[in-house]
Design a protein around this motif. Structure first.
Motif, PDB file in Angstrom:
ATOM      1  N   PRO A  88       0.814  -1.220   0.000  1.00  0.00           N
ATOM      2  CA  PRO A  88       0.000   0.000   0.000  1.00  0.00           C
ATOM      3  C   PRO A  88       0.846   1.267   0.000  1.00  0.00           C
ATOM      4  O   PRO A  88       0.571   2.207  -0.766  1.00  0.00           O
ATOM      5  N   ILE A  94       2.631   6.294  -7.050  1.00  0.00           N
ATOM      6  CA  ILE A  94       1.570   7.053  -7.717  1.00  0.00           C
ATOM      7  C   ILE A  94       1.755   8.544  -7.469  1.00  0.00           C
ATOM      8  O   ILE A  94       1.605   9.365  -8.373  1.00  0.00           O
ATOM      9  N   TYR A  95       2.147   8.906  -6.236  1.00  0.00           N
ATOM     10  CA  TYR A  95       2.369  10.324  -5.963  1.00  0.00           C
ATOM     11  C   TYR A  95       3.455  10.873  -6.884  1.00  0.00           C
ATOM     12  O   TYR A  95       3.281  11.914  -7.510  1.00  0.00           O
ATOM     13  N   MET A  96       4.581  10.136  -6.983  1.00  0.00           N
ATOM     14  CA  MET A  96       5.693  10.642  -7.783  1.00  0.00           C
ATOM     15  C   MET A  96       5.316  10.758  -9.259  1.00  0.00           C
ATOM     16  O   MET A  96       5.789  11.638  -9.962  1.00  0.00           O
ATOM     17  N   LEU A 112     -14.317  13.859 -19.442  1.00  0.00           N
ATOM     18  CA  LEU A 112     -15.624  13.398 -18.989  1.00  0.00           C
ATOM     19  C   LEU A 112     -15.954  13.957 -17.610  1.00  0.00           C
ATOM     20  O   LEU A 112     -16.976  13.618 -17.028  1.00  0.00           O
ATOM     21  N   GLY A 113     -15.071  14.771 -17.065  1.00  0.00           N
ATOM     22  CA  GLY A 113     -15.344  15.402 -15.790  1.00  0.00           C
ATOM     23  C   GLY A 113     -14.964  14.574 -14.589  1.00  0.00           C
ATOM     24  O   GLY A 113     -15.459  14.805 -13.493  1.00  0.00           O
ATOM     25  N   LEU A 114     -14.093  13.575 -14.769  1.00  0.00           N
ATOM     26  CA  LEU A 114     -13.696  12.753 -13.628  1.00  0.00           C
ATOM     27  C   LEU A 114     -12.781  13.552 -12.706  1.00  0.00           C
ATOM     28  O   LEU A 114     -12.035  14.419 -13.153  1.00  0.00           O
ATOM     29  N   THR A 115     -12.854  13.211 -11.430  1.00  0.00           N
ATOM     30  CA  THR A 115     -11.862  13.776 -10.522  1.00  0.00           C
ATOM     31  C   THR A 115     -10.548  13.045 -10.763  1.00  0.00           C
ATOM     32  O   THR A 115     -10.514  11.977 -11.377  1.00  0.00           O
ATOM     33  N   LYS A 116      -9.472  13.639 -10.261  1.00  0.00           N
ATOM     34  CA  LYS A 116      -8.151  13.074 -10.502  1.00  0.00           C
ATOM     35  C   LYS A 116      -8.048  11.643  -9.949  1.00  0.00           C
ATOM     36  O   LYS A 116      -7.546  10.736 -10.608  1.00  0.00           O
ATOM     37  N   PHE A 117      -8.542  11.453  -8.715  1.00  0.00           N
ATOM     38  CA  PHE A 117      -8.423  10.144  -8.093  1.00  0.00           C
ATOM     39  C   PHE A 117      -9.257   9.113  -8.845  1.00  0.00           C
ATOM     40  O   PHE A 117      -8.824   7.983  -9.066  1.00  0.00           O
ATOM     41  N   TYR A 118     -10.482   9.518  -9.267  1.00  0.00           N
ATOM     42  CA  TYR A 118     -11.342   8.595  -9.998  1.00  0.00           C
ATOM     43  C   TYR A 118     -10.666   8.179 -11.299  1.00  0.00           C
ATOM     44  O   TYR A 118     -10.705   7.022 -11.714  1.00  0.00           O
ATOM     45  N   GLY A 172       1.407   3.791  -3.170  1.00  0.00           N
ATOM     46  CA  GLY A 172       1.000   5.176  -2.937  1.00  0.00           C
ATOM     47  C   GLY A 172       2.117   6.137  -3.288  1.00  0.00           C
ATOM     48  O   GLY A 172       1.900   7.134  -3.976  1.00  0.00           O
ATOM     49  N   ALA A 173       3.320   5.802  -2.823  1.00  0.00           N
ATOM     50  CA  ALA A 173       4.457   6.684  -3.080  1.00  0.00           C
ATOM     51  C   ALA A 173       4.748   6.767  -4.572  1.00  0.00           C
ATOM     52  O   ALA A 173       4.989   7.849  -5.110  1.00  0.00           O
ATOM     53  N   ILE A 186      -7.430   8.100 -11.836  1.00  0.00           N
ATOM     54  CA  ILE A 186      -6.324   7.186 -11.518  1.00  0.00           C
ATOM     55  C   ILE A 186      -6.861   5.787 -11.252  1.00  0.00           C
ATOM     56  O   ILE A 186      -6.342   4.786 -11.758  1.00  0.00           O
ATOM     57  N   TYR A 233       1.114  13.165  -9.014  1.00  0.00           N
ATOM     58  CA  TYR A 233       0.854  14.377  -8.256  1.00  0.00           C
ATOM     59  C   TYR A 233       2.045  15.317  -8.184  1.00  0.00           C
ATOM     60  O   TYR A 233       1.880  16.528  -8.198  1.00  0.00           O
TER      61      TYR A 233
END
Lengths: 313, 293
Positions: free
Chosen positions: B88, B95-97, B180-186, B92-93, B188, B100
């Motif tokens: 996890p 994906i951040y690099m 399509l208007g998705l948020t960034k997390f959605y 996460g790290a 991803i 984000y």
């Protein structure tokens, strides 16, 4: 693309049903924010681990200099912890010479393999060689050590005719095999990244393939290959279990290739479980680990520097 | 006047080129032979006389015929613990690099952190685990300590493979999602990760294979002994793994058949690592076939 329009799209739906849309929208925004913080937390956790490493090892290591002078630790060759003599110079020099010897054996072979896969071999052979090299990465270091002990040492004993066959040469041969895939793979990438037009220009001048490789491709990929060599170096310096099984584990300077010796990593793992936590001996071992850490960081900084130069060039 | 005849120098260059080509092929053949010989040696020494009860029998201290049951179990158990902790955070790290991190000095510092952490020698993580679990918490050598220390070792590698996998996802896919208007997390979660998943799984398998064979960390944090029971899920019992057992058997054990046990252990170790690599590599291979040319 076409099939997407048939599925109920969350956004389209939220426009249609305004009553639900507010809650749903909020939920998405919330998840979005939480996720962003989670990802940030993850990367910060990694930095925290690094801080933890430096702090825990460094703190214990620096306690050493309250009891032993740095000059004694770094310059003395006398490692007799039972009588409070903590000279680590032999281990440091052995680590350096072992790494140098490893690279001396491994670099020509690894770069040769990289040239073969990137420049010479046809595509089908490339696809065959690369996964086989990856097999080497998968073999655990303890198995390398075990093979070195049971197969390589008897060979060396017979070849050299002296002692047990353990020492720098045995350790360097084992390590050379272990860093081969690292160096070969990254050099391969560096050579493949050399623009085609350089080669075309050289061929147009009538060069043979060997001349193209030696005078155009290798110099152009030079920094990348250097990066590969340094990354191989970090692996060789930090390797413990494979070395400890073949080097002989005697705290003395390796004057010949077959002198039983000890390097920083092997000395730590052989002695750490026998010492009290609050003893000068333990501090000295932690100082050795701290040295390893500093050497690795230095090498990584060099790699970064090379990478930046390469992008600028 | 024959304008096309080769000068002496040209002839020499061509001869050298041919020689070098043979040389490179010879080198390649030698290395390939060496690798196959290596695998063959490990397997041919370990596999004759191999029976499956070896995998579940208790190790013996004095009598011959000991097995590797508990240590093999501990290997998988510690591997599982380390992956549960490190996946996890590592993902996460990564994906951040990849997704984000803005292009600024802070990100640069983070990147140096990750690279430095991945260069830390495994023995140093062993010392860290020893300091935290044995000295600070006073737990002694435990499965938990081994698992957590191994997780720390895995982290930077997981972060790197995830970052590479996520970066390799083409931007068009993300743009389509945002359009399509998705948020960034959605975006991803529903677009980027599914596409990157095969390479992430391959990365995890490489990390798992390395962690399975890791011994320096485990010796210092989980010890050289087991609790002596087969299915011991207790996190606080000593947790010698197979790789450590190989070290123990060849260096300290006094049983007569230590050599055979070591040979067989080495073979099992290599086979399991290769299986882990193969099993998890299959999805990537599959995915490549699916999108096939």
């Amino acid at each position: 693309m076409a099939q997407q329009s048939y599925e109920p799209n969350p956004v389209v739906q939220s426009i249609r049903t305004k009553a639900v849309s507010g809650r749903r929208h909020l939920r998405h925004l919330l998840a979005n924010t939480v996720a962003r913080y989670y990802f940030l937390f993850s990367i910060l956790a990694l930095c925290f681990v690094l801080a933890l490493v430096i702090l825990f090892i460094g703190k214990t290591a620096l306690l050493l200099f309250g009891q032993v002078t740095p000059a004694q630790f770094f310059l003395s060759f006398d490692w007799t912890p039972e009588e409070d003599r903590f000279g680590a110079a032999a281990f440091i020099l052995n680590t350096l010479s072992l790494t140098a010897l490893t690279l001396l054996i491994s670099v020509p072979v690894s770069v040769g393999m990289a040239v073969l896969t990137a420049e010479i071999a046809p595509a089908w052979l490339k696809r065959l060689i690369r996964p086989i090299l990856d097999l080497l990465v998968g073999i655990p270091s303890i198995v390398y050590g075990y093979l070195g002990l049971t197969v390589l040492l008897p060979l060396l004993r017979r070849a050299s005719g002296e002692g047990l066959g353990d020492g720098l040469l045995a350790a360097a041969l084992v390590l050379a095999l272990m860093v081969l895939p690292t160096i070969a793979r990254i050099s391969d990438d560096a050579i493949t990244a050399v623009p085609r037009k350089y080669r075309d220009a050289a061929y147009a001048l009538g060069s043979t393939r060997l001349q193209v490789i030696m005078r155009v491709v290798l110099p152009a990929a030079g920094r990348g290959i250097l990066t590969a060599v340094i990354l191989g170096m970090t692996r060789a310096i930090g390797e413990t279990m494979a070395v400890v099984m073949v080097i002989g584990n005697t705290p003395q300077l390796a004057k010949t290739l077959f002198t039983p010796a000890s390097v920083l990593t092997s000395n730590i793992v052989m002695q750490i479980s026998n010492v009290e936590f609050d003893s000068t001996w333990n501090y000295a071992l932690h100082m050795m680990a701290f040295l390893l850490l500093l050497i690795s960081f230095l090498l990584i900084l060099i790699v970064r520097f090379l990478g930046r130069k390469r992008r600028e060039g | 006047m024959d304008g096309f005849s080769r000068s002496r120098q040209t002839a020499r260059s061509i001869r050298r080129d041919k020689l070098a080509t043979y040389g490179f092929y010879g080198l390649g053949a030698l290395v390939m032979l060496l690798i196959f010989w290596l695998l063959f040696t490990i397997l041919s020494k370990g596999l004759p006389g191999f029976d499956f009860s070896f995998l579940i029998r208790q190790p013996e201290e004095i009598d011959t015929g000991g097995g590797i049951g508990p240590v093999l179990f501990n290997s998988f158990y510690i591997l599982l613990i380390s992956l549960v902790i490190s996946i996890p955070i590592g993902l996460g790290a990564g994906i951040y690099m990849a997704e984000y991190a803005p292009d600024n000095a802070f990100t640069g510092a983070l990147r140096i952190c990750v690279e430095s952490l991945s260069s830390v020698p495994s023995i140093v993580f062993g010392l860290l685990g020893l300091a935290i679990f044995t000295e600070y918490f006073g737990l002694g050598l435990t499965i938990l300590g081994g698992g957590v220390s191994l997780a720390l070792l895995n982290l930077p590698m997981l972060a790197r493979v995830t970052e590479e996998a996520v970066r390799a996802v083409p931007d068009e896919l993300r743009e389509a999602g945002y359009a399509l208007g998705l948020t960034k997390f959605y975006c991803i979660r529903k677009i980027v990760l599914p596409v990157a998943l095969p390479s992430i799984i391959t990365g995890i398998c490489l990390v798992a294979g390395r962690a399975f064979g890791e011994s320096a960390v485990i010796i210092l944090t989980a010890g050289l002994s087991t609790s002596g029971e087969m299915w011991d899920f207790n996190l606080f019992s000593p947790g010698e793994t197979l790789a450590v057992h190989l070290w123990y058997v060849q260096s300290e054990a006094i049983v007569e058949d230590a050599r055979q046990i070591a040979d067989k252990s080495a073979a099992v170790l290599v086979i399991v690592v290769l299986l882990i690599n193969l099993a998890f590599r299959a999805p990537l291979w599959w995915a490549k076939r699916g999108t096939g040319r």
